[in-house]
Design an enzyme around this catalytic site. Sequence first.
Site, mmCIF file in Angstrom:
data_model
loop_
_atom_site.group_PDB
_atom_site.id
_atom_site.type_symbol
_atom_site.label_atom_id
_atom_site.label_comp_id
_atom_site.label_asym_id
_atom_site.label_seq_id
_atom_site.Cartn_x
_atom_site.Cartn_y
_atom_site.Cartn_z
ATOM 1 N N CYS A 62 0.679 -1.117 0.159
ATOM 2 C CA CYS A 62 0.234 -0.050 -0.470
ATOM 3 C C CYS A 62 0.309 1.141 0.047
ATOM 4 C CB CYS A 62 -0.690 -0.246 1.323
ATOM 5 S SG CYS A 62 -0.919 1.440 1.948
ATOM 6 N N GLY A 63 0.771 1.953 -0.972
ATOM 7 C CA GLY A 63 1.511 3.479 -1.336
ATOM 8 C C GLY A 63 0.944 4.100 -0.441
ATOM 9 N N HIS A 64 0.599 4.341 0.423
ATOM 10 C CA HIS A 64 0.235 5.671 1.683
ATOM 11 C C HIS A 64 0.565 4.869 3.000
ATOM 12 C CE1 HIS A 64 -3.054 7.493 -1.459
ATOM 13 N NE2 HIS A 64 -3.167 6.949 -1.618
ATOM 14 N N CYS A 65 0.265 3.389 2.823
ATOM 15 C CA CYS A 65 1.677 3.042 4.395
ATOM 16 C C CYS A 65 3.363 3.295 4.113
ATOM 17 C CB CYS A 65 1.790 1.580 4.053
ATOM 18 S SG CYS A 65 -0.351 0.972 4.154
#
Length: 495
Positions: A62-65
């Site tokens: 997950c990029g936002h993570c």
Amino acid sequence: MAFSRFGSVLLLCVFIVLSSTVSISSASEEEKEYVLTLDHSNFSEIVSKHDFIVVEFYAPWCGHCQHLAPEYEKAASVLSSHDPKIILAKVDADAEKNKELAEKFELQGFPTIKILRKGGENIQEYKGPREADGIITYLKKQVGPASIEIKTSQHAESLVDDKKISIIGIFPKFSGEEFDNFMVLAEKLRSDYDFGHTTNAELIPRGESSVTKPTLRLLKPFDELFLDFTEFKVDAMENFIEESSTPLVTLFDQSPEYSVFLSKYFESEDAKVMFLVDYSHEEIENFRTIYHEVAGLYKGKGLKFLMGNVPDSQGVFQYFGVQEDLAPVIIAQNTDGLKYVQPNVQLSQIVSWLKEYMEGKLKPFIKSEAIPETNDEPVKVVVAKSLRDMVLDSKKNVLLEIYAPWCGHCKKLAPILDEVAVSFEKDPNVVIAKLDGTQNDIPSDTFDVKGYPTLYFRSASGKYVSYDGNRTKEDIIDFIQKNQDTVFESLKDEL
Ligand SMILES: *[C@@H]1O[C@H](CO)[C@@H](O)[C@H](O)[C@H]1NC(C)=O
Ligand SMILES: *[C@@H]1O[C@H](CO)[C@@H](O)[C@H](O)[C@H]1NC(C)=O
């Protein structure tokens, strides 16, 4: 046809986190990790030891993570020397071994951050910003008192600002049932709102300053700006706050303070109407006025309204598969997930379009990629526009994989599906196909997509079976052979 709600979960994941500022972490390599890593083996043990611990549930893909990680670590290092200590932890919720934890916390997207109090007895959603300074400020407040006593006008100023909601209890004295209930409420909702209490209504901006009986005053940066409430039952106050804290028109404002309104909007069970227009449009003021009027007209009728500036609304355009140059555009998504789109909307059309939407007169918009010009790989590409021909009405035995480009399990499965497809190449009645579920809408009454990849088999005679077996070549081939219909069976209906 009903369409999956799964989309709105993704939508949330994409949007809320847009507000996080991405900072490139400095080159200095820290040896010590301040964020604790927890997993199924030690989660309960560690959590039970802490009166206050923050847990981030993430997925490695997950990029936002990934953007959050350095900010979260920085906050953890600063907060480790705070008194009392504030512990930040993380769990890889995508790992098979932690599946039970992920289910227990009913995760709806990544990252999800929870605040666990009293050894995990009391669980709250983290609703704060996603960059280090914001995380620090928010969490410091979370370990302090749930409601702050307002004694001076400075106290009042620090609590009330024009970007957020503050809830203030005004009491003749700090005791009695009303006060106690207010404190229970503050403890319950403290991760959502800022609470304060005072005996001096004159310190509180807006509203009557000569309050004689216990009063709950909600200050908000939109619509009426303040509302008073005097029924001090916890449930009643909670309902009042819930109703009063949603703007008539939510703005697609990505500043961290506003993220609470955006998440409320996207988490709402109501149908959603979104109006995207360039704020430099010459008629912007008229658009704003009409749109607010329409929102007022439909207040309480199961619709939630949002307005966004085109450059800020990339996520919405992508999610709905609508081209940016079609703005001003109005989009509605009903509670079944069906989408309705009106591109190049004129000022005079807004009211009538919504009327038609409410009356069910509009045709749903189906997001689809273009049908590929060549499709000669072993695994065939299906898009929403070709789903009917290639799958639903194909009279063939079709194994359809619904995947997402970012999904690791899908990548692992791809070469296996290729082999399966090659092994059936000589059989004209078996098709192995894939559809990108993030770019194409599919009917949710036929396909129940709760995650990626989802595998469905449609037999030539039209039986649908989801494939939940092991994702090995042998098992999948075996499954197809057991479930396929012969050509004769598939023609029986027509004979
Ligand atoms: C929890 O267990 C995992 C795996 O055994 C380990 O990597 C991690 O460091 C442990 N966490 C703590 C805080 O002890
Ligand atoms: C999947 O594989 C595991 C181990 O290889 C096996 O125990 C299990 O029975 C298999 N499941 C199915 C549905 O074939």
